[in-house]
Design a protein around this motif. Structure first.
Motif, mmCIF file in Angstrom:
data_model
loop_
_atom_site.group_PDB
_atom_site.id
_atom_site.type_symbol
_atom_site.label_atom_id
_atom_site.label_comp_id
_atom_site.label_asym_id
_atom_site.label_seq_id
_atom_site.Cartn_x
_atom_site.Cartn_y
_atom_site.Cartn_z
ATOM 1 N N GLU A 54 0.828 -1.209 0.000
ATOM 2 C CA GLU A 54 0.000 0.000 0.000
ATOM 3 C C GLU A 54 0.854 1.247 0.000
ATOM 4 O O GLU A 54 2.039 1.201 0.304
ATOM 5 C CB GLU A 54 -0.957 0.004 1.182
ATOM 6 N N GLY A 55 0.213 2.359 -0.419
ATOM 7 C CA GLY A 55 0.920 3.644 -0.430
ATOM 8 C C GLY A 55 0.008 4.660 0.228
ATOM 9 O O GLY A 55 -0.960 4.297 0.897
ATOM 10 N N HIS A 56 0.301 5.913 0.007
ATOM 11 C CA HIS A 56 -0.489 6.969 0.669
ATOM 12 C C HIS A 56 -1.934 6.964 0.199
ATOM 13 O O HIS A 56 -2.834 7.251 0.945
ATOM 14 C CB HIS A 56 0.116 8.348 0.350
ATOM 15 N N PHE A 57 -2.120 6.661 -1.086
ATOM 16 C CA PHE A 57 -3.464 6.886 -1.647
ATOM 17 C C PHE A 57 -4.251 5.605 -1.791
ATOM 18 O O PHE A 57 -5.456 5.637 -1.863
ATOM 19 C CB PHE A 57 -3.347 7.506 -3.039
ATOM 20 N N GLY A 58 -3.541 4.492 -1.904
ATOM 21 C CA GLY A 58 -4.317 3.298 -2.191
ATOM 22 C C GLY A 58 -3.594 2.052 -1.728
ATOM 23 O O GLY A 58 -2.571 2.145 -1.044
ATOM 24 N N LYS A 59 -4.162 0.926 -2.142
ATOM 25 C CA LYS A 59 -3.516 -0.323 -1.739
ATOM 26 C C LYS A 59 -3.780 -1.386 -2.792
ATOM 27 O O LYS A 59 -4.648 -1.231 -3.653
ATOM 28 C CB LYS A 59 -4.043 -0.764 -0.368
ATOM 29 N N VAL A 60 -3.013 -2.451 -2.713
ATOM 30 C CA VAL A 60 -3.217 -3.607 -3.591
ATOM 31 C C VAL A 60 -3.438 -4.811 -2.677
ATOM 32 O O VAL A 60 -2.663 -5.036 -1.740
ATOM 33 C CB VAL A 60 -2.015 -3.853 -4.521
ATOM 34 N N GLU A 61 -4.564 -5.500 -2.896
ATOM 35 C CA GLU A 61 -4.905 -6.646 -2.038
ATOM 36 C C GLU A 61 -4.959 -7.930 -2.855
ATOM 37 O O GLU A 61 -5.289 -7.913 -4.040
ATOM 38 C CB GLU A 61 -6.289 -6.411 -1.406
#
Ligand SMILES: C[C@@H]1CCN(C(=O)N2CC[C@@H](S(=O)(=O)c3ccccc3)C2)C[C@@H]1N(C)c1ncnc2[nH]ccc12
Length: 287
Positions: free
Chosen positions: A29-36
């Protein structure tokens, strides 16, 4: 239709139904979003397919939602052996939020993979990964895209002989009449991977990706170890490195150190690559 014939429900395989998307784990994940990591299991028998789902964090709506839309439109057009496969989209909340569905690569990013496989990865293999990143980037450039976030953390490992560019969150398309992309707002930028022209004028040229490739090559040659990461190496121990300070340091000719045991052949590669980057600004990102 002839009587008695029921129209076959045309199912668009790129449309994923949120009811059948089950979250398994976080991938990053980063500041704006994530990968799941999710299991897409329409039959409900637990034997669906594993997919990687990229979404924006709830509080980062607005202009980022259109960023994700643009990223989806970008990924739809990309077909290359060294670019992560687009699988589709999943709309939620009545179409207000959209998620990007991609293929899932269990080995994860180079940043995760390489430090664990340091002793099984020789120079030949590191350069093979570097070549594949170049091939993916050459294809991206041929489609008139500028990546703007090429780094080991965004490169995926398919298997021990194949890597793919795994994220296009900051990728921009050049307008027909332009040979660069001007960035408007830049909040969370990977500045230690940015070429001087990007830091100074907010202009990204295809050659700016070459600079980032140089930083990524440095990461490869240091097995993506955090202790020698570009952020660690360029950031002075004391105090925070401001953008202005970083530009001064780069203009003064400071570069990432030559990685230990980096053979001359790779150092000579810097001449080749720096001549490419020379086109729009200073020379290569590491000595
Ligand atoms: C290395 C991949 C890309 C990077 N990443 C990630 O988490 N991020 C990419 C962008 C940022 S973000 O979502 O915060 C972001 C959102 C919007 C604007 C800017 C940033 C996080 C992890 C991924 N990862 C481990 C994966 N592993 C296995 N299979 C995969 N398929 C596809 C990805 C993937």
């Amino acid at each position: 239709l002839p009587p008695g014939r029921v129209p076959i429900q045309e199912v668009d395989p790129t449309v994923f139904d949120t009811r059948f998307l089950r979250k398994i784990d976080d991938l990053g994940e980063g500041h704006f979003g994530k990968v799941e990591l999710c299991l897409y299991d329409p039959r409900g028998d637990g034997r669906g397919e594993l997919v990687a789902v990229k979404s924006l964090k709830p509080n980062s709506k607005g202009q980022l939602a259109c960023h994700l839309r643009k990223e989806i439109d970008t990924m739809r057009e990309l077909y290359h052996h060294n670019i992560v496969k687009y699988k589709g989209v999943c709309s939620e909340e009545g179409g207000r939020t959209t998620k990007l569905i991609m293929e899932y690569l269990p080995a994860g990013s180079l940043k995760d993979y390489l430090p664990k496989r340091k002793h099984q990865t020789d120079l030949k293999r590191l350069l093979h990964y570097a070549l594949q990143i170049c091939q993916g980037m050459d294809y991206l450039g041929s489609q008139r895209f500028i990546h703007r976030d090429l780094a080991a953390r965004n490169v995926l490992v398919e298997n021990e002989s194949t890597v793919k560019i795994g994220d296009f969150g900051l990728t921009k398309s050049m307008k027909e009449d332009k040979s660069y992309y001007t960035v408007k707002e830049e909040t969370d930028s990977p500045v230690f991977w940015y070429a001087p022209e990007c830091l100074m004028d907010c202009k990204f040229y295809p050659a700016s990706d070459v600079w980032s490739f140089g930083v990524t090559l440095y990461e490869l040659m240091t097995y993506c170890e955090t202790s020698s990461s570009p952020t660690t190496m360029l950031q002075p121990t004391k105090g925070l490195m401001t953008l202005t300070r970083l530009v001064e340091v780069l203009i003064a000719g400071r570069r990432l150190p030559c990685p230990p045991r980096c053979p001359d052949t790779v150092r000579e590669l810097r001449e080749v690559v720096s001549s490419v980057h020379q086109g729009c600004s200073l020379s290569f990102s590491f000595i």
